[in-house]
Design a protein around this motif. Structure first.
Motif, PDB file in Angstrom:
ATOM      1  N   PRO A   1       0.783  -1.216  -0.036  1.00 22.06           N
ATOM      2  CA  PRO A   1      -0.137  -0.087  -0.128  1.00 22.06           C
ATOM      3  C   PRO A   1       0.823   1.127  -0.019  1.00 22.06           C
ATOM      4  N   VAL A   2       0.500   2.064  -0.842  1.00 20.04           N
ATOM      5  CA  VAL A   2       1.125   3.391  -0.834  1.00 20.04           C
ATOM      6  C   VAL A   2       0.934   4.355   0.447  1.00 20.04           C
ATOM      7  N   GLN A   3       1.901   4.727   1.148  1.00 21.99           N
ATOM      8  CA  GLN A   3       1.929   5.578   2.361  1.00 21.99           C
ATOM      9  C   GLN A   3       1.978   7.017   2.032  1.00 21.99           C
ATOM     10  N   GLY A   4       1.242   7.759   2.955  1.00 19.77           N
ATOM     11  CA  GLY A   4       1.012   9.208   2.784  1.00 19.77           C
ATOM     12  C   GLY A   4       0.216   9.823   1.849  1.00 19.77           C
ATOM     13  N   VAL A   5      -1.041   9.040   1.503  1.00 12.48           N
ATOM     14  CA  VAL A   5      -1.613   9.574   0.455  1.00 12.48           C
ATOM     15  C   VAL A   5      -3.215   9.425   1.100  1.00 12.48           C
ATOM     16  N   GLN A   6      -3.502   9.388   2.378  1.00 14.41           N
ATOM     17  CA  GLN A   6      -4.697   9.217   2.749  1.00 14.41           C
ATOM     18  C   GLN A   6      -5.556  10.267   2.675  1.00 14.41           C
ATOM     19  N   ASN A   7      -6.660  10.239   1.693  1.00 11.53           N
ATOM     20  CA  ASN A   7      -7.623  11.209   1.323  1.00 11.53           C
ATOM     21  C   ASN A   7      -7.202  12.166   0.385  1.00 11.53           C
ATOM     22  N   GLN A   8      -6.201  11.849  -0.291  1.00 11.12           N
ATOM     23  CA  GLN A   8      -5.657  12.826  -1.296  1.00 11.12           C
ATOM     24  C   GLN A   8      -6.228  12.301  -2.488  1.00 11.12           C
ATOM     25  N   THR A   9      -6.248  13.073  -3.808  1.00  6.64           N
ATOM     26  CA  THR A   9      -6.574  12.790  -4.845  1.00  6.64           C
ATOM     27  C   THR A   9      -5.634  12.590  -5.875  1.00  6.64           C
TER      28      THR A   9
ATOM     29  N   ASP B   1      -3.583  16.172  -6.179  1.00  5.08           N
ATOM     30  CA  ASP B   1      -2.560  16.246  -5.283  1.00  5.08           C
ATOM     31  C   ASP B   1      -1.174  15.829  -6.006  1.00  5.08           C
ATOM     32  N   ALA B   2      -1.186  14.616  -7.082  1.00  7.65           N
ATOM     33  CA  ALA B   2       0.049  14.104  -7.629  1.00  7.65           C
ATOM     34  C   ALA B   2      -0.530  13.596  -8.910  1.00  7.65           C
ATOM     35  N   LEU B   3       0.291  13.424  -9.750  1.00  5.74           N
ATOM     36  CA  LEU B   3       0.127  12.445 -11.124  1.00  5.74           C
ATOM     37  C   LEU B   3       1.300  11.510 -11.186  1.00  5.74           C
ATOM     38  N   ILE B   4       0.800  10.315 -11.124  1.00  4.49           N
ATOM     39  CA  ILE B   4       1.774   9.109 -11.483  1.00  4.49           C
ATOM     40  C   ILE B   4       1.474   8.641 -12.628  1.00  4.49           C
TER      41      ILE B   4
ATOM     42  N   VAL C   1       4.924  15.267 -10.333  1.00  7.22           N
ATOM     43  CA  VAL C   1       4.919  14.026 -11.043  1.00  7.22           C
ATOM     44  C   VAL C   1       5.672  12.984 -10.700  1.00  7.22           C
ATOM     45  N   ASP C   2       5.208  12.009 -10.458  1.00  3.30           N
ATOM     46  CA  ASP C   2       6.025  10.679  -9.852  1.00  3.30           C
ATOM     47  C   ASP C   2       5.949   9.277 -10.847  1.00  3.30           C
ATOM     48  N   ASN C   3       6.517   8.528 -10.479  1.00  2.90           N
ATOM     49  CA  ASN C   3       6.021   6.923 -10.990  1.00  2.90           C
ATOM     50  C   ASN C   3       6.085   6.170  -9.791  1.00  2.90           C
ATOM     51  N   ASP C   4       5.670   4.744 -10.377  1.00  4.27           N
ATOM     52  CA  ASP C   4       5.492   3.587  -8.990  1.00  4.27           C
ATOM     53  C   ASP C   4       6.800   3.455  -8.331  1.00  4.27           C
ATOM     54  N   ILE C   5       8.001   3.824  -9.033  1.00  2.97           N
ATOM     55  CA  ILE C   5       9.089   3.363  -8.349  1.00  2.97           C
ATOM     56  C   ILE C   5       9.277   4.179  -7.144  1.00  2.97           C
ATOM     57  N   GLY C   6       9.105   5.758  -7.514  1.00  2.00           N
ATOM     58  CA  GLY C   6       8.907   6.581  -6.328  1.00  2.00           C
ATOM     59  C   GLY C   6       8.195   6.075  -5.283  1.00  2.00           C
TER      60      GLY C   6
ATOM     61  N   LEU D   1      14.459   7.346  -4.593  1.00  6.10           N
ATOM     62  CA  LEU D   1      15.276   6.265  -4.866  1.00  6.10           C
ATOM     63  C   LEU D   1      16.242   6.013  -3.709  1.00  6.10           C
ATOM     64  N   THR D   2      16.056   4.893  -2.929  1.00  8.29           N
ATOM     65  CA  THR D   2      16.997   4.430  -1.985  1.00  8.29           C
ATOM     66  C   THR D   2      17.037   3.079  -1.757  1.00  8.29           C
ATOM     67  N   PRO D   3      17.887   2.392  -2.876  1.00  5.56           N
ATOM     68  CA  PRO D   3      18.117   1.140  -2.725  1.00  5.56           C
ATOM     69  C   PRO D   3      19.347   0.927  -1.739  1.00  5.56           C
ATOM     70  N   ASP D   4      19.325  -0.349  -0.942  1.00  4.73           N
ATOM     71  CA  ASP D   4      20.463  -0.637  -0.469  1.00  4.73           C
ATOM     72  C   ASP D   4      21.816  -1.040  -1.340  1.00  4.73           C
ATOM     73  N   VAL D   5      21.528  -1.428  -2.403  1.00  4.46           N
ATOM     74  CA  VAL D   5      22.486  -1.983  -3.151  1.00  4.46           C
ATOM     75  C   VAL D   5      22.330  -1.601  -4.749  1.00  4.46           C
ATOM     76  N   ALA D   6      23.021  -0.840  -5.223  1.00  2.00           N
ATOM     77  CA  ALA D   6      22.817  -0.540  -6.575  1.00  2.00           C
ATOM     78  C   ALA D   6      23.814  -0.950  -7.642  1.00  2.00           C
ATOM     79  N   VAL D   7      23.410  -1.574  -8.709  1.00  3.64           N
ATOM     80  CA  VAL D   7      23.932  -2.166  -9.806  1.00  3.64           C
ATOM     81  C   VAL D   7      24.078  -1.430 -10.881  1.00  3.64           C
ATOM     82  N   PHE D   8      24.941  -1.193 -11.684  1.00  5.77           N
ATOM     83  CA  PHE D   8      25.054  -0.336 -13.125  1.00  5.77           C
ATOM     84  C   PHE D   8      26.012  -1.447 -13.991  1.00  5.77           C
ATOM     85  N   THR D   9      25.278  -1.918 -14.939  1.00  8.57           N
ATOM     86  CA  THR D   9      25.999  -3.246 -15.826  1.00  8.57           C
ATOM     87  C   THR D   9      27.077  -2.391 -16.714  1.00  8.57           C
TER      88      THR D   9
END
Length: 473
Positions: free
Chosen positions: A3-11, A69-72, A98-103, A187-195
């Motif tokens: 569940p997405v946090q911090g969006v209670q009662n937002q459009t 409130d935001a566009l995803i 504007v954000d996406n599902d990763i954010g 964007l807060t990964p614990d480990v990030a990989v760039f191939t």
């Protein structure tokens, strides 16, 4: 579902109702948001409306009559180059974030029940131009084989918000494209990989600089605990330099298949098929990759180095990672060994739709009977000429067959037209020690709807050979 946090009662407005868009809408509603949605496809809109989603034409002023409130947005929809989608242009003019599902995923990943966990869940993210799907799947496979709870998603498999809330000590492995990393507000990964990096999606990113900048955000914005970076291109060397405080900073693990990396705090490299891990000037592990069926060729050895480094970063032992390498079957349509029949290896690399990927496939094998052709790219296959000595014979199919035949010149070849005939001829003429390789160097659209269907047809034909059944049409 997470569940997405911090969006209670937002459009919250959702643009794009494909796999990730529908999962995003569901996770937003689970988090207490009022969701309005839009998709350019009338058929998709009708399906969404039947599922209970409220629609609003976000491309027009009327769609924004009520405060939003935001566009995803879904990752495939351009938000800047070559020009913003009309709905995103509306949001930008109105100052709507504007954000996406990763954010949304990263801002919603932690939960109160983590306080009871012995080991907090972790996230490994993989990006790059080539090999990120295989690297992601390989990391996930190793974790599963060694008994660690794990899920895989993102640009491969399950959308990130459709993953299950993690359990104690779980590791989530996400493949992230440049479309996903360039827009995510968290964007807060614990480990990030760039191939690695090679030209791709340049219209979307307004050139190589923009493309690299989108990948770089995973590291510069994300602040991972561990950065695993391929350093066989200038961009990777630059990124590793930016993320480390000194050559001995072992928060950065450099990986390479072109050079020995024993002068750094932590590195993993592969040369001539041998993977070596170095830490603080000492080699602490070595693996012979040459006999691992699911990881053929230098490009897969780079994937193995990246996966090794990621798994070592979350505490796995070298012997356990090596054992898991041997049980990795590879991803479908990517240097996938389908069968060995009478000493002949049959390999499905239908994903090799361009010269770069075909080059890597041809470089991974000897004594090749090459099935190639389809909707060829500009320039044909002339650039592959240095690899023609590896080819015992080429069997050419599809629209570009005759053009390819001219470019093969003295290399043995035959225009056969169809996959059925190519497999039949290769089967009749191959000898023990040969590899029959489907690496088309072409798009599939002349004969198949996509590369997956082309690879599935090849696989079915080969499996029929292996079992002695009638050849499928």
């Amino acid at each position: 579902m997470i569940p997405v946090q911090g969006v209670q009662n937002q459009t919250i407005a959702v643009l794009g109702l494909g796999r990730s868009g529908r999962a995003t809408a569901a996770a937003l509603r689970e988090g207490g948001a009022r969701v309005i949605a839009w998709d350019d496809s009338a058929e998709t809109r009708a399906q969404a409306e039947a599922e209970g989603l409220a629609l609003a034409d976000l491309t027009r002023d009327a769609g924004w009559r009520d405060p939003v409130d935001a566009l995803i947005t879904s990752p495939g929809i351009p938000h800047l180059y070559p020009q913003p989608h009309p709905a995103i242009a509306q949001a930008l003019r109105r100052g709507v974030p504007v954000d996406n599902d990763i954010g949304l995923f990263f801002r919603s990943f932690g939960a109160a029940d983590w306080a009871a966990f012995d080991t907090a869940p972790r996230v490994i993210c993989v990006t790059g131009s080539n090999g990120k799907s295989t690297t992601t799947a390989l990391i996930h496979h190793i974790l599963r084989e060694t008994g660690r709870p794990t899920q895989m998603g993102g640009n491969i498999g399950t959308g990130v918000l459709a993953l299950e809330p993690p359990v104690d000590a779980e590791v989530l492995v996400l493949e992230l494209s440049s479309y996903q990393t360039e827009l995510a507000r968290a964007l807060t990964p614990d480990v990030a990989v760039f191939t690695n990096l090679s030209p791709d999606h340049l219209d979307r990113h307004a050139g190589m600089g923009g493309y690299f900048a989108a990948k770089r955000r995973l590291f510069a914005e994300g602040g991972p605990d561990r950065c695993i970076i391929g350093v066989d291109e200038d961009e990777g060397r630059y990124l590793a330099n930016q993320m480390g405080q000194s050559p001995q900073d072992d928060r950065v693990i450099r990986i390479s298949v072109e050079q020995k990396l024993d002068g750094f705090g932590w590195s993993v490299s592969s040369r001539k098929g041998f993977l070596a891990e170095w830490r603080k000037g000492r080699q602490i592990a070595s693996v012979d990759l040459r006999g691992i069926t699911g990881l053929p060729g230098a490009h897969n050895h780079q994937n193995a180095c990246a996966a090794w480094a990621a798994c070592r970063s979350v505490g796995l032992a070298p012997r356990d990672i090596e054992a898991a390498f041997h049980s990795f079957a590879g991803l479908p349509h990517r240097s996938q060994t389908v069968a060995e029949i009478g000493g002949v290896r049959w390999v499905n690399d239908s994903k090799a739709t361009n010269l770069d990927s075909a080059q890597k496939a041809l470089g991974a094998f000897e004594n090749i009977r090459w099935i190639a052709g389809g909707m060829g790219k500009e320039g044909g296959i002339a650039a592959l000429a240095p690899l023609f000595p590896r080819i015992r014979k080429a069997y050419l199919i599809g629209h570009s067959a005759r053009d390819f035949a001219l470019q093969l010149s003295d290399t043995p070849h035959e225009v056969v037209g169809t996959m059925e005939e190519a497999v039949a001829r290769a089967s009749a003429e191959s000898e023990p020690g040969d590899t029959v390789l489907l690496a088309p160097a072409s798009a599939s659209f002349d004969q198949y709807p996509n590369f997956e269907k082309r690879g599935e047809h090849f696989t079915a034909l080969v499996q029929a050979l292996a079992t002695g059944e009638d050849t499928p049409g």
